[in-house]
Design a protein around this motif. Structure first.
Motif, PDB file in Angstrom:
ATOM      1  N   PRO A 272     -21.563  -9.582  26.119  1.00 25.02           N
ATOM      2  CA  PRO A 272     -22.969  -9.889  26.360  1.00 25.02           C
ATOM      3  C   PRO A 272     -23.173 -10.943  27.458  1.00 25.02           C
ATOM      4  N   LEU A 273     -22.268 -11.916  27.538  1.00 24.64           N
ATOM      5  CA  LEU A 273     -22.347 -12.896  28.629  1.00 24.64           C
ATOM      6  C   LEU A 273     -22.164 -12.195  29.971  1.00 24.64           C
ATOM      7  N   MET A 274     -21.201 -11.290  30.030  1.00 21.92           N
ATOM      8  CA  MET A 274     -20.994 -10.527  31.262  1.00 21.92           C
ATOM      9  C   MET A 274     -22.237  -9.702  31.596  1.00 21.92           C
ATOM     10  N   ASN A 275     -22.863  -9.108  30.571  1.00 20.28           N
ATOM     11  CA  ASN A 275     -24.109  -8.362  30.793  1.00 20.28           C
ATOM     12  C   ASN A 275     -25.153  -9.249  31.462  1.00 20.28           C
ATOM     13  N   ALA A 276     -25.317 -10.459  30.941  1.00 19.67           N
ATOM     14  CA  ALA A 276     -26.306 -11.383  31.486  1.00 19.67           C
ATOM     15  C   ALA A 276     -25.961 -11.776  32.922  1.00 19.67           C
ATOM     16  N   ILE A 277     -24.689 -11.985  33.181  1.00 17.49           N
ATOM     17  CA  ILE A 277     -24.265 -12.330  34.546  1.00 17.49           C
ATOM     18  C   ILE A 277     -24.555 -11.176  35.492  1.00 17.49           C
ATOM     19  N   PHE A 278     -24.207  -9.958  35.088  1.00 16.93           N
ATOM     20  CA  PHE A 278     -24.479  -8.798  35.946  1.00 16.93           C
ATOM     21  C   PHE A 278     -25.982  -8.612  36.156  1.00 16.93           C
ATOM     22  N   ASN A 279     -26.779  -8.800  35.111  1.00 12.78           N
ATOM     23  CA  ASN A 279     -28.236  -8.713  35.257  1.00 12.78           C
ATOM     24  C   ASN A 279     -28.768  -9.793  36.193  1.00 12.78           C
ATOM     25  N   SER A 280     -28.191 -10.987  36.124  1.00 16.90           N
ATOM     26  CA  SER A 280     -28.611 -12.071  37.025  1.00 16.90           C
ATOM     27  C   SER A 280     -28.342 -11.704  38.477  1.00 16.90           C
ATOM     28  N   PHE A 281     -27.145 -11.174  38.740  1.00 17.67           N
ATOM     29  CA  PHE A 281     -26.829 -10.758  40.098  1.00 17.67           C
ATOM     30  C   PHE A 281     -27.724  -9.603  40.554  1.00 17.67           C
ATOM     31  N   THR A 282     -27.998  -8.670  39.653  1.00 19.15           N
ATOM     32  CA  THR A 282     -28.898  -7.573  40.001  1.00 19.15           C
ATOM     33  C   THR A 282     -30.252  -8.125  40.414  1.00 19.15           C
TER      34      THR A 282
ATOM     35  N   ALA B  31     -27.108  -4.261  44.162  1.00 28.43           N
ATOM     36  CA  ALA B  31     -27.811  -4.219  42.868  1.00 28.43           C
ATOM     37  C   ALA B  31     -27.355  -3.010  42.054  1.00 28.43           C
ATOM     38  N   LEU B  32     -27.159  -1.877  42.695  1.00 27.83           N
ATOM     39  CA  LEU B  32     -26.654  -0.694  41.987  1.00 27.83           C
ATOM     40  C   LEU B  32     -25.248  -0.943  41.439  1.00 27.83           C
ATOM     41  N   THR B  33     -24.437  -1.652  42.197  1.00 26.35           N
ATOM     42  CA  THR B  33     -23.074  -1.963  41.762  1.00 26.35           C
ATOM     43  C   THR B  33     -23.097  -2.871  40.535  1.00 26.35           C
ATOM     44  N   THR B  34     -23.879  -3.955  40.594  1.00 27.69           N
ATOM     45  CA  THR B  34     -23.914  -4.862  39.446  1.00 27.69           C
ATOM     46  C   THR B  34     -24.577  -4.198  38.249  1.00 27.69           C
ATOM     47  N   THR B  35     -25.534  -3.320  38.486  1.00 25.14           N
ATOM     48  CA  THR B  35     -26.150  -2.569  37.388  1.00 25.14           C
ATOM     49  C   THR B  35     -25.128  -1.629  36.750  1.00 25.14           C
ATOM     50  N   THR B  36     -24.283  -1.025  37.556  1.00 21.11           N
ATOM     51  CA  THR B  36     -23.228  -0.154  37.032  1.00 21.11           C
ATOM     52  C   THR B  36     -22.244  -0.959  36.193  1.00 21.11           C
ATOM     53  N   PHE B  37     -21.840  -2.133  36.690  1.00 21.85           N
ATOM     54  CA  PHE B  37     -20.953  -3.003  35.905  1.00 21.85           C
ATOM     55  C   PHE B  37     -21.628  -3.409  34.600  1.00 21.85           C
ATOM     56  N   PHE B  38     -22.930  -3.713  34.676  1.00 17.49           N
ATOM     57  CA  PHE B  38     -23.679  -4.027  33.461  1.00 17.49           C
ATOM     58  C   PHE B  38     -23.591  -2.866  32.470  1.00 17.49           C
ATOM     59  N   LEU B  39     -23.851  -1.658  32.942  1.00 18.71           N
ATOM     60  CA  LEU B  39     -23.830  -0.491  32.054  1.00 18.71           C
ATOM     61  C   LEU B  39     -22.467  -0.309  31.393  1.00 18.71           C
ATOM     62  N   VAL B  40     -21.399  -0.525  32.141  1.00 17.72           N
ATOM     63  CA  VAL B  40     -20.047  -0.384  31.577  1.00 17.72           C
ATOM     64  C   VAL B  40     -19.828  -1.416  30.469  1.00 17.72           C
ATOM     65  N   THR B  41     -20.173  -2.679  30.721  1.00 21.65           N
ATOM     66  CA  THR B  41     -19.956  -3.707  29.694  1.00 21.65           C
ATOM     67  C   THR B  41     -20.925  -3.534  28.536  1.00 21.65           C
ATOM     68  N   TYR B  42     -22.130  -3.077  28.809  1.00 23.91           N
ATOM     69  CA  TYR B  42     -23.122  -2.864  27.751  1.00 23.91           C
ATOM     70  C   TYR B  42     -22.674  -1.744  26.807  1.00 23.91           C
ATOM     71  N   VAL B  43     -22.271  -0.619  27.385  1.00 22.94           N
ATOM     72  CA  VAL B  43     -21.812   0.522  26.579  1.00 22.94           C
ATOM     73  C   VAL B  43     -20.549   0.143  25.811  1.00 22.94           C
ATOM     74  N   THR B  44     -19.643  -0.566  26.443  1.00 24.27           N
ATOM     75  CA  THR B  44     -18.414  -0.994  25.764  1.00 24.27           C
ATOM     76  C   THR B  44     -18.743  -1.879  24.567  1.00 24.27           C
ATOM     77  N   PHE B  45     -19.619  -2.874  24.773  1.00 24.81           N
ATOM     78  CA  PHE B  45     -19.973  -3.774  23.681  1.00 24.81           C
ATOM     79  C   PHE B  45     -20.617  -3.017  22.525  1.00 24.81           C
ATOM     80  N   HIS B  46     -21.567  -2.138  22.845  1.00 23.41           N
ATOM     81  CA  HIS B  46     -22.281  -1.442  21.777  1.00 23.41           C
ATOM     82  C   HIS B  46     -21.448  -0.349  21.110  1.00 23.41           C
ATOM     83  N   PHE B  47     -20.376   0.063  21.767  1.00 20.54           N
ATOM     84  CA  PHE B  47     -19.435   0.974  21.130  1.00 20.54           C
ATOM     85  C   PHE B  47     -18.544   0.201  20.147  1.00 20.54           C
TER      86      PHE B  47
END
Length: 181
Positions: free
Chosen positions: A50-60, A86-102
């Motif tokens: 979740p911290l990584m998600n927030a960091i990626f969202n901040s960069f986006t 922004a698309l790159t950091t959003t993609t990284f966000f999606l990867v960490t988000y899906v991983t966490f929620h899995f």
């Protein structure tokens, strides 16, 4: 003005791509939100995600603000670079988000008082707009790729503020729920 518009190109139909990617992403996230998480997962501390998600969202968010500034100044090349960032950091966000929620069960919000309704308002608007932003971003980008400048501008005027809101509220949701991980 960028030489982007003077290069030869072939217009493509991106609608199937937009539909497929949107349905897969939104569907996967909806399914993951209902899963209990992986029991006894201990390969790494998943609370870092979740911290990584927030960091990626901040960069986006930062990249989107820079993209907006650049296009307002007429710097199309810089605008495109910031959108791709922004698309790159959003993609990284999606990867960490899906991983966490899995891997993790859903985290309930434990706050009380005035923060509780604020949190749920921010969370609900974030979720609804995050689902809608997927096709909007893809449509905006593919219109630019096809050099449909007027149609790109028309949808980007809707996409940009919504994408900024989703990125910003993603960070805000993390800040509000962080004490309960």
């Amino acid at each position: 003005m960028s030489n982007y518009y003077t290069k030869p190109y072939k217009k493509r139909n991106y609608k199937p791509f937009i539909w497929i990617v949107s349905i897969i992403l939104i569907g996967a996230i909806a399914v993951l939100s209902r899963l209990p998480g992986v029991e006894n997962f201990d390969a790494f501390d998943i609370t870092i995600l979740p911290l990584m998600n927030a960091i990626f969202n901040s960069f986006t968010f930062i990249f989107l603000v820079l993209a907006l500034i650049m296009i307002k100044k007429g710097n199309v090349d810089g605008h495109m670079k910031m959108i791709y960032a922004a698309l790159t950091t959003t993609t990284f966000f999606l990867v960490t988000y899906v991983t966490f929620h899995f891997l993790a069960p859903s985290t309930p919000y434990g706050g009380e008082g005035i923060l509780r309704p604020i949190y749920f308002f921010v969370l609900i608007t974030h979720i609804v707009l995050a689902a809608g932003i997927v096709p909007l971003v893809l449509i905006s980008v593919t219109r630019a790729w096809n050099r449909n400048v007027e149609l790109h501008r028309k949808i980007a005027r809707i996409t940009m503020p919504l994408w900024l809101y989703v990125a910003f509220t993603g960070v805000l949701v993390y800040i509000l729920i962080r004490p309960y991980y």
